[in-house]
Design an enzyme around this catalytic site. Structure first.
Site, mmCIF file in Angstrom:
data_model
loop_
_atom_site.group_PDB
_atom_site.id
_atom_site.type_symbol
_atom_site.label_atom_id
_atom_site.label_comp_id
_atom_site.label_asym_id
_atom_site.label_seq_id
_atom_site.Cartn_x
_atom_site.Cartn_y
_atom_site.Cartn_z
ATOM 1 N N HIS A 112 -5.355 30.381 -4.647
ATOM 2 C CA HIS A 112 -5.952 29.365 -4.304
ATOM 3 C C HIS A 112 -5.342 28.675 -3.069
ATOM 4 O O HIS A 112 -4.837 27.544 -3.222
ATOM 5 C CB HIS A 112 -6.264 28.313 -5.314
ATOM 6 N N HIS A 348 -11.452 27.857 -1.132
ATOM 7 C CA HIS A 348 -11.047 27.436 -2.228
ATOM 8 C C HIS A 348 -9.939 28.545 -2.789
ATOM 9 O O HIS A 348 -8.927 28.149 -3.163
ATOM 10 C CB HIS A 348 -12.011 27.122 -3.131
ATOM 11 N N GLU A 499 -11.859 9.575 -26.678
ATOM 12 C CA GLU A 499 -11.047 10.429 -27.430
ATOM 13 C C GLU A 499 -10.350 11.531 -26.484
ATOM 14 O O GLU A 499 -9.359 11.951 -26.710
ATOM 15 C CB GLU A 499 -12.080 11.202 -28.435
ATOM 16 N N HIS A 562 -21.453 13.522 -38.591
ATOM 17 C CA HIS A 562 -20.036 13.153 -38.875
ATOM 18 C C HIS A 562 -19.197 14.129 -39.578
ATOM 19 O O HIS A 562 -18.118 13.819 -39.782
ATOM 20 C CB HIS A 562 -20.235 11.815 -39.065
#
Length: 757
Positions: A112, A348, A499, A562
């Site tokens: 790259h 890229h 999280e 959950h």
């Protein structure tokens, strides 16, 4: 065991003693000017770098090269304009970096190059003029940290590491880019290459890692620095791209960095307006700088780094003066700089055609150079910075010895951390055997007791929960929250409902190399938010302890949104990751013993919400390290094998025990096995595994309130699996367990059916 009795164990090697214990004399500047020296001031702790003109010899050594590269400029700047002379040297060094990038990609026929070519000035400026490091000792504690969140641009870092003198990257390594077993993989891996701090590739992860590294520095500085001696003082730099800015984890982490006032964190945004599919206008229209400013960052824009490298240096100087906010530097670049693909998404990844390579060489007057050519003066130029870093390391050890003589208690704790954070005998702080008379609690409750006992003897234990500390029971009661400027020494980290960032930040803390032991807590169901970071924990050998409570449909009333079902199976599939599901207090203590001891392997400790016995007869903290073991067996002697084996984990182990009692009362020979950690059990010797699960006993039943995937390996072709093959249901946990068959009666029914064959 109190920490004070563990800190000064003779097995810990002493600090280097080749420096006298005296008050440190140097406090060095962040940016080193060309050919600088240090001139002491009247204040014994402060000196400032004083630049002096480059020598005539140094100029002469560069003259021919500069004349060839910049025929219209070199002669004008050679005599008396030292700043302009250095500008030309810097430009030529950047030219060499770009040509090495091109040669490496062409040779590998892979890679790259786009970002690496566009950010060459940034990489060079950081490694030549800014960062403090010593390639002779890549793990020097007080070095600056660099993270390449846009990991696909690793060629830039590999080339800079080589030119800076890191032994991990030789020209031969550049020539082996992306080859099997090379030290130059397609994305940077910290376990493969010295000088790489963290493994990156999945976009945005490195931003969270960098926040973790900066948090670790701020925390340790708050704990150990004194008014007369600073032993923790380094900065964290991170390069991110457009893809990183789009990933949600970068936003989560950036929000926390500003909230925590991590002013020694500098995020450098490669604003090249391109991603793989095309220009960023396809999917982005917001002002990225404005977004970071709204989060609370100091924001700076560098408009024309390709023609004015000093503007980036000035931006960095501005960031060093910022005392509260992290700094976001937006650098406008051209992806694939110099190539025919310049400024387009085509740059890229991939190689260049021969005509394009020829034109690039012509643009920088490189026509007569062979592939992988390095101007010898470039090595010498980079050595100015690395020599400076080597000198800084020596000065740091001098400070450290002074610190040890004046602050022996703090030095002892700091030394424990530098040696990995595990004091001798730390295991004895854990409850080794819970009593049947102890109050019944959920395993999350037993976890809370273990965690807080460990915090008293492990000075590096720190972490937090994603806004669920009271539910996860993951809070260190004797310590404050990490907060700047109020309590940076605090060991509880408030992540809020983030999280993903929590896991990525925890990786940064673990890989800081300072003995910090991070824990990150949430509900097991939300591990899906964190999965990529958990995977990188395993890949990069980051010993994060993931505390995952509410581990099954047994959490009850919150219902199927959950209640985890497939999460355990998914986590067990992650290579190297240790997934432990303890059944009671004994096994919970054993799980922590395993998790803490494995400093280069992450662990998930899955814990119940519902209450279970503190001590199931036959369980053992010490046996957890085997992964699986015999809890009970009513065979009269070693010559008799059980007729059936019941295998359980977590809260279902007691159901197996209760069923076994019923079957034994009917005269059956029944063995109960706890399979608390599959991976640890799989690693045991064949003889041990055969002893626990004899191949001649084909009648087996596994009981786990989760996906049945994977259990066939342990119950065999004739065994039965009691698991959950659909989503859970809202209801009281006993009712939910009954609905899905997790009762003594149902397990006994399955066992009797097998025994009837």
């Amino acid at each position: 065991m109190a920490i004070s009795s563990l800190l000064f164990h003779p097995s810990l090697s002493p600090l280097p003693t080749n420096h006298h214990h005296k008050t440190p004399t140097f406090k060095t500047s962040r940016l080193t000017p060309f050919n600088s020296t240090l001139k002491p001031s009247n204040n014994h702790t402060d000196t400032t770098p004083i630049p002096f003109p480059p020598s005539q010899t140094h100029k002469l050594s560069w003259l021919e090269e500069l004349k060839q590269a910049f025929p219209s400029s070199a002669k004008d700047y050679f005599v008396d304009n030292n700043e302009a002379f250095q500008d030309l040297v810097d430009k030529r060094c950047v030219d060499n970096i770009r040509m090495l990038i091109v040669d490496t990609v062409q040779n590998a026929k892979a890679g790259h190059p786009g970002m690496a070519l566009g950010m060459a000035e940034v990489g060079y400026m950081l490694y030549r003029h800014v960062m403090r490091y010593n390639p002779k000792n890549p793990n020097w504690f007080n070095r600056d940290r660099f993270v390449l969140s846009a990991g696909h641009g690793c060629l830039l870092q590999y080339v800079c590491l080589h030119l800076a003198g890191f032994q991990s990257i030789q020209i031969e390594d550049l020539q082996r880019l992306c080859k099997l077993g090379s030290r130059t993989p397609g994305h940077p891996e910290n376990v493969m290459t010295d000088g790489i701090e963290v493994t990156t590739g999945p976009l945005g992860q490195g931003v969270a890692n960098a926040v973790g590294l900066a948090l670790a520095e701020a925390h340790l500085a708050g704990r150990f620095n004194k008014p007369d001696v600073i032993i923790v003082d380094h900065r964290t730099y991170c390069i991110m791209g457009d893809g990183c800015s789009m990933e949600g984890i970068s936003h989560e982490a950036a929000s926390l960095a500003a909230h925590w006032k991590l002013n020694k964190l500098t995020l450098i945004y490669d604003d090249n307006h391109n991603t793989i599919d095309g220009p960023t206008t396809l999917a982005v229209s917001e002002d990225i700088s404005a977004r970071f400013k709204a989060l609370g960052w100091n924001t700076i824009t560098v408009d024309n780094i390709h023609e004015d490298m000093k503007s980036f240096r000035e931006a960095l100087l501005s960031s060093f003066n910022e005392k509260e906010k992290p700094t976001f530097i937006r650098v406008k670049t051209l992806i694939g700089r110099l190539s025919g693909k310049e400024g387009t998404s085509k740059a890229h990844h991939g190689i260049f055609d021969e005509d394009d390579v020829k034109k690039m060489r012509q643009k920088v007057n490189w026509n007569d150079r062979e592939a992988f050519h390095v101007i010898c003066l470039v090595y010498r130029e980079m050595k100015i910075q690395t020599d400076y870093g080597e000198r800084l390391e020596k000065e740091w050890y001098s400070k450290l010895n002074y610190y040890q003589s004046k602050y022996p208690e703090g030095a002892g704790e700091f030394k424990v951390l530098l040696h990995g954070g595990l004091v001798p005998g730390w295991e004895s702080s854990l409850p080794q055997r819970w009593s049947v008379s102890d109050l019944v609690d959920a395993t999350r409750g037993y976890s809370e007791k273990c965690l807080n006992q460990l915090s008293k003897v492990l000075p590096g234990l720190m972490g937090g929960s994603a806004d669920l500390a009271t539910s996860n029971k993951a809070y260190l009661k004797d310590y404050e929250d990490f907060s700047q400027p109020n309590s940076p020494w605090g060991r509880n980290v408030r992540y809020g409902v983030r999280e993903h960032a929590m896991a990525g930040i925890s990786n940064g803390i673990a890989l800081h190399g300072s003995g910090l032991i991070p824990f990150a807590a949430t509900f097991l169901i939300f591990s899906d938010y964190m999965k990529n970071s958990i995977r990188l924990s395993a890949l990069s050998h980051a010993g994060v302890i993931y505390i995952m409570t509410h581990d099954s449909i047994g959490l009850g009333e919150d219902g199927p949104t959950h209640q985890p079902v497939e999460q355990l199976a998914g986590l067990r599939a992650v290579p190297r990751l240790l997934v432990l599901r303890p059944a009671d207090g004994n096994e919970t203590a054993g799980a922590y013993q395993v998790a803490v001891a494995n400093r280069h392997i992450p662990s998930v400790i899955a814990l119940s919400r519902q209450k279970v016995a503190s001590h199931i007869e036959g369980t053992s903290a010490n046996e957890v390290e085997r992964g699986g073991y015999i809890v009970s067996d009513n065979c009269d002697n070693k010559d008799h094998l059980p007729e059936i084996i019941l295998i359980g984990t977590g809260s279902e182990l007691c159901i197996c025990e209760n069923s076994a009692k019923v079957l034994r009362e009917e005269g059956r020979r029944v063995r109960v096995v706890s399979l608390v950690c599959w991976r640890l059990f799989d690693r045991q010797p064949k003889e041990y595994k055969e002893n626990v699960l004899p191949s001649r006993v084909s009648k087996r039943v596994s009981v786990e309130a989760g996906s049945p995937i994977g259990w066939r390996e342990y119950v065999g072709g004739e065994g039965s699996i009691i698991g959950v093959e659909d989503f859970g249901a809202s209801g009281a946990y006993l009712d939910t367990f009954k609905k899905f068959g997790f009762t003594e009666e149902n397990v006994t029914k399955f066992a009797k059916k097998l025994l009837s064959y």
